[in-house]
Design a protein around this motif. Structure first.
Motif, PDB file in Angstrom:
ATOM      1  N   PRO A  70       0.475  -0.910  -0.032  1.00 43.22           N
ATOM      2  CA  PRO A  70      -0.678  -0.129  -0.522  1.00 43.22           C
ATOM      3  C   PRO A  70       1.325   0.787   0.227  1.00 43.22           C
ATOM      4  CG  PRO A  70       0.021  -1.292   2.679  1.00 43.22           C
ATOM      5  CD  PRO A  70       0.535  -1.943   1.089  1.00 43.22           C
ATOM      6  N   GLN A  71      -0.013   2.141  -0.738  1.00 44.39           N
ATOM      7  CA  GLN A  71       1.232   3.352  -0.740  1.00 44.39           C
ATOM      8  C   GLN A  71       1.458   3.787   0.680  1.00 44.39           C
ATOM      9  OE1 GLN A  71      -1.428   6.678  -2.568  1.00 44.39           O
ATOM     10  NE2 GLN A  71      -1.115   5.716  -4.645  1.00 44.39           N
ATOM     11  N   ASP A  72       0.470   3.816   1.719  1.00 46.70           N
ATOM     12  CA  ASP A  72       0.956   4.357   2.833  1.00 46.70           C
ATOM     13  C   ASP A  72       1.198   3.020   3.933  1.00 46.70           C
ATOM     14  OD1 ASP A  72       0.703   7.344   2.431  1.00 46.70           O
ATOM     15  OD2 ASP A  72      -0.814   6.985   2.203  1.00 46.70           O
ATOM     16  N   ARG A  73       1.706   3.371   5.039  1.00 46.08           N
ATOM     17  CA  ARG A  73       1.343   2.135   5.744  1.00 46.08           C
ATOM     18  C   ARG A  73      -0.167   1.855   6.738  1.00 46.08           C
ATOM     19  NH1 ARG A  73       6.038  -1.478   5.778  1.00 46.08           N
ATOM     20  NH2 ARG A  73       7.457  -0.005   6.086  1.00 46.08           N
ATOM     21  N   PRO A  74      -0.416   0.492   6.891  1.00 45.61           N
ATOM     22  CA  PRO A  74      -1.773   0.507   7.669  1.00 45.61           C
ATOM     23  C   PRO A  74      -1.457   0.803   9.261  1.00 45.61           C
ATOM     24  CG  PRO A  74      -0.683  -1.461   6.975  1.00 45.61           C
ATOM     25  CD  PRO A  74       0.006  -0.649   6.255  1.00 45.61           C
ATOM     26  N   LYS A  75      -2.332   1.649   9.399  1.00 45.52           N
ATOM     27  CA  LYS A  75      -2.833   1.575  11.300  1.00 45.52           C
ATOM     28  C   LYS A  75      -3.334   0.571  12.029  1.00 45.52           C
ATOM     29  CE  LYS A  75      -2.445   6.917  10.041  1.00 45.52           C
ATOM     30  NZ  LYS A  75      -3.145   7.687  10.169  1.00 45.52           N
ATOM     31  N   GLY A  76      -2.592  -0.012  13.030  1.00 43.71           N
ATOM     32  CA  GLY A  76      -2.759  -1.072  13.569  1.00 43.71           C
ATOM     33  C   GLY A  76      -3.329  -0.220  14.717  1.00 43.71           C
ATOM     34  N   LEU A  77      -4.580  -0.944  15.495  1.00 49.06           N
ATOM     35  CA  LEU A  77      -4.549  -1.165  16.569  1.00 49.06           C
ATOM     36  C   LEU A  77      -4.798  -2.181  18.041  1.00 49.06           C
ATOM     37  CD1 LEU A  77      -4.963   0.709  19.285  1.00 49.06           C
ATOM     38  CD2 LEU A  77      -7.508   1.372  19.010  1.00 49.06           C
ATOM     39  N   GLY A  78      -4.268  -2.465  18.714  1.00 52.48           N
ATOM     40  CA  GLY A  78      -4.406  -3.346  19.440  1.00 52.48           C
ATOM     41  C   GLY A  78      -4.358  -4.060  20.744  1.00 52.48           C
ATOM     42  N   VAL A  79      -4.434  -4.849  21.465  1.00 55.06           N
ATOM     43  CA  VAL A  79      -4.869  -5.367  22.918  1.00 55.06           C
ATOM     44  C   VAL A  79      -4.216  -6.883  22.887  1.00 55.06           C
ATOM     45  CG1 VAL A  79      -7.576  -5.998  22.343  1.00 55.06           C
ATOM     46  CG2 VAL A  79      -6.978  -4.934  24.712  1.00 55.06           C
ATOM     47  N   SER A  80      -3.356  -6.646  24.175  1.00 56.17           N
ATOM     48  CA  SER A  80      -3.235  -8.599  24.525  1.00 56.17           C
ATOM     49  C   SER A  80      -3.405  -8.711  25.960  1.00 56.17           C
ATOM     50  CB  SER A  80      -1.604  -8.791  23.691  1.00 56.17           C
ATOM     51  OG  SER A  80      -1.544  -7.789  25.151  1.00 56.17           O
ATOM     52  N   LEU A  81      -3.599  -9.869  26.194  1.00 56.02           N
ATOM     53  CA  LEU A  81      -3.938 -10.272  28.040  1.00 56.02           C
ATOM     54  C   LEU A  81      -3.305 -11.495  28.477  1.00 56.02           C
ATOM     55  CD1 LEU A  81      -5.880  -9.993  30.131  1.00 56.02           C
ATOM     56  CD2 LEU A  81      -7.254 -11.452  30.009  1.00 56.02           C
ATOM     57  N   ASP A  82      -2.268 -11.467  28.843  1.00 58.21           N
ATOM     58  CA  ASP A  82      -1.113 -12.236  29.335  1.00 58.21           C
ATOM     59  C   ASP A  82      -1.757 -12.415  31.056  1.00 58.21           C
ATOM     60  OD1 ASP A  82       0.204 -11.639  27.839  1.00 58.21           O
ATOM     61  OD2 ASP A  82       1.475 -11.080  28.806  1.00 58.21           O
ATOM     62  N   ILE A  83      -1.472 -13.569  31.714  1.00 58.82           N
ATOM     63  CA  ILE A  83      -2.364 -14.205  33.542  1.00 58.82           C
ATOM     64  C   ILE A  83      -1.282 -14.851  33.563  1.00 58.82           C
ATOM     65  CG2 ILE A  83      -3.705 -15.926  32.359  1.00 58.82           C
ATOM     66  CD1 ILE A  83      -5.733 -15.282  34.625  1.00 58.82           C
ATOM     67  N   ALA A  84      -1.032 -14.009  35.046  1.00 59.86           N
ATOM     68  CA  ALA A  84      -0.111 -15.245  35.733  1.00 59.86           C
ATOM     69  C   ALA A  84      -0.120 -15.523  36.749  1.00 59.86           C
ATOM     70  CB  ALA A  84       1.357 -14.614  36.230  1.00 59.86           C
ATOM     71  N   LEU A  85       0.234 -16.883  37.625  1.00 53.65           N
ATOM     72  CA  LEU A  85      -0.636 -17.281  38.595  1.00 53.65           C
ATOM     73  C   LEU A  85       0.951 -17.557  39.461  1.00 53.65           C
ATOM     74  CD1 LEU A  85      -3.556 -19.316  40.299  1.00 53.65           C
ATOM     75  CD2 LEU A  85      -1.410 -19.765  40.920  1.00 53.65           C
ATOM     76  N   ASP A  86       1.200 -17.814  41.304  1.00 54.25           N
ATOM     77  CA  ASP A  86       1.815 -17.968  41.604  1.00 54.25           C
ATOM     78  C   ASP A  86       1.103 -18.664  42.882  1.00 54.25           C
ATOM     79  OD1 ASP A  86       4.252 -17.188  40.356  1.00 54.25           O
ATOM     80  OD2 ASP A  86       3.460 -14.949  40.434  1.00 54.25           O
ATOM     81  N   TRP A  87       1.829 -19.427  43.694  1.00 56.15           N
ATOM     82  CA  TRP A  87       0.976 -20.078  44.259  1.00 56.15           C
ATOM     83  C   TRP A  87       2.371 -20.932  45.450  1.00 56.15           C
ATOM     84  CZ3 TRP A  87      -1.502 -25.886  44.730  1.00 56.15           C
ATOM     85  CH2 TRP A  87      -1.741 -25.855  45.766  1.00 56.15           C
ATOM     86  N   GLN A  88       1.979 -20.210  46.535  1.00 55.18           N
ATOM     87  CA  GLN A  88       2.917 -20.204  47.417  1.00 55.18           C
ATOM     88  C   GLN A  88       2.654 -21.804  48.372  1.00 55.18           C
ATOM     89  OE1 GLN A  88       6.402 -18.141  48.840  1.00 55.18           O
ATOM     90  NE2 GLN A  88       6.698 -19.951  49.735  1.00 55.18           N
ATOM     91  N   ILE A  89       2.653 -23.030  48.266  1.00 54.85           N
ATOM     92  CA  ILE A  89       2.247 -24.135  48.424  1.00 54.85           C
ATOM     93  C   ILE A  89       3.216 -24.769  50.024  1.00 54.85           C
ATOM     94  CG2 ILE A  89       2.281 -26.923  48.095  1.00 54.85           C
ATOM     95  CD1 ILE A  89       3.171 -26.291  44.621  1.00 54.85           C
ATOM     96  N   SER A  90       4.641 -24.243  50.138  1.00 58.31           N
ATOM     97  CA  SER A  90       4.435 -24.408  51.414  1.00 58.31           C
ATOM     98  C   SER A  90       5.513 -23.331  50.953  1.00 58.31           C
ATOM     99  CB  SER A  90       5.025 -25.889  51.746  1.00 58.31           C
ATOM    100  OG  SER A  90       6.691 -26.144  50.642  1.00 58.31           O
ATOM    101  N   GLU A  91       6.801 -23.153  52.687  1.00 60.82           N
ATOM    102  CA  GLU A  91       7.935 -22.141  52.340  1.00 60.82           C
ATOM    103  C   GLU A  91       9.695 -22.728  51.419  1.00 60.82           C
ATOM    104  OE1 GLU A  91       9.569 -22.567  56.439  1.00 60.82           O
ATOM    105  OE2 GLU A  91       7.685 -21.650  57.268  1.00 60.82           O
ATOM    106  N   GLN A  92       9.086 -24.496  51.453  1.00 62.78           N
ATOM    107  CA  GLN A  92      10.553 -24.530  50.563  1.00 62.78           C
ATOM    108  C   GLN A  92       9.950 -24.703  48.714  1.00 62.78           C
ATOM    109  OE1 GLN A  92       9.491 -26.312  52.938  1.00 62.78           O
ATOM    110  NE2 GLN A  92      11.386 -25.463  54.757  1.00 62.78           N
TER     111      GLN A  92
END
Length: 361
Positions: free
Chosen positions: A185-207
């Motif tokens: 294309p003569q001009d660069r296309p314009k894009g708008l986006g969104v992303s979603l990450d998710i993280a979980l940390d579980w302290q099962i025990s002290e170790q």
């Protein structure tokens, strides 16, 4: 030069918000990973001229972030470059034969290739949600970004040895036409986006701590006025007319963005899955078992750490699929890690570099 540029850009680091009793933390991360099958990275990018190995994928994920953590909130600026490629092993074989002027078998070769890549710049927001029983931290992260550079292509078909006979179906959208080099294309296309990450940390025990994360659980970028090529190409073998003249008749049914006939396009990226299990053996030693899945590739690694002071640790480990060794040193506020299957970068199939820095106030 390209391999050095790829290494500098492909800096991969697992994102963390740095917990502290301070009200404010400034942090920066520089993250990248590059992996190729069938050829070492340098050859894969350039000439495809090394001995062919098995494989059907290649990818690179690169991310730089700088931001602020206040209480449970984190926000900041983000730049990304992502590239994901899937191909049939027969496609890699055909490419290798063609580029190195080797002898073809007298048969049809499967030609299947899927590739997605995008460069984006934007902002991100995350929030830590703490649960006391059990001791779990859940961290969703939302990124909003703009993008002007992308490729999203799918080519599948067959080609008969080195003869002009075969057929291809093409579904290809782009900001710049790198395949036909005719329909940008003569001009660069314009894009708008969104992303979603998710993280979980579980302290099962002290170790024992269990970590789970999904990156790009949702990823969508919508481009206006994008270039495209959609249709099929069929090459008919050489024929001879009544006068003895040899000719061929390619049949092409292809809609394109020629004459700037652009259209809207939505780009998605595959989700990536991560899991870690950390065990503190003693005050001096700890270990980590890690797993990640990227498309059809699964990687498992084992890491050991030596905590030579209260805040600092040396680490080393090995990953099975990439056959890469990892070394690193870090504390809560600063760290650097490097991982590869070969110190001769011309022969490496896998490179991973990461660094992080945080300043508490």
């Amino acid at each position: 030069m390209k391999i050095k540029l790829t290494l500098y850009l492909c800096i991969f680091l697992h994102f963390n918000t740095f917990a502290s009793t301070s009200s404010l933390t400034l942090f920066s991360t520089f993250n990248a990973e590059v992996y190729a099958e069938s050829q070492p990275i340098n050859s894969f990018i350039d000439e495809f001229n090394q001995p062919l190995t098995k494989g059907d994928s290649a990818f690179t994920y690169n991310q730089f972030e700088v931001g602020v953590t206040y209480s449970a909130f984190s926000f900041g600026l983000q730049s990304r470059y992502d590239y994901v490629m899937e191909f049939d092993p027969d496609t890699a074989l055909y490419t290798h034969i063609e580029k190195n002027d080797l002898a073809f078998e007298n048969r049809f070769y499967t030609y299947n290739l899927k590739a997605k890549n995008a460069t984006s710049h934007g902002v991100f927001f995350s929030y830590k949600i703490d649960f006391n029983t059990p001791k779990i931290t859940l961290t969703p992260k939302l990124s909003i970004f703009s993008s002007k550079h992308f490729q999203d292509g799918n080519i599948n078909g067959q080609v008969l040895a080195d003869k002009p006979q075969g057929n291809f179906n093409i579904d290809y959208a782009f900001s710049k036409d790198r395949l036909f080099k005719s329909f940008s294309p003569q001009d660069r296309p314009k894009g708008l986006g969104v992303s979603l990450d998710i993280a979980l940390d579980w302290q099962i025990s002290e170790q024992l701590i269990l970590g789970l994360a999904i990156k790009d659980l949702y990823y969508k970028s919508s481009y206006a006025d994008a270039g495209y090529a959609l249709g099929s190409i069929q090459d008919i073998p050489f024929q001879e007319d009544n006068e003895g003249n040899v000719y061929s008749e390619p049949a092409i049914t292809l809609k394109t963005s020629g004459n700037n006939q652009t259209k809207d396009h939505s780009l998605t990226m595959p989700a990536r899955y991560y899991g870690t299990l950390d065990y503190r053996i003693s005050s001096l030693f700890s270990t980590q078992l890690a797993f990640r899945s990227i498309k059809n590739d699964q990687f498992t690694s084992l890491l050991g750490r030596w905590h030579f002071t209260d805040n600092w640790a040396l680490m080393t480990g090995y990953e099975n699929k990439s056959e890469a060794w990892k070394i690193g040193i870090g504390s809560q506020s600063i760290g650097i890690n490097f991982q590869t299957d070969s110190l001769d970068f011309e022969e490496a199939y896998y490179l991973h570099f990461s660094t992080y820095l945080s300043i508490l106030f």
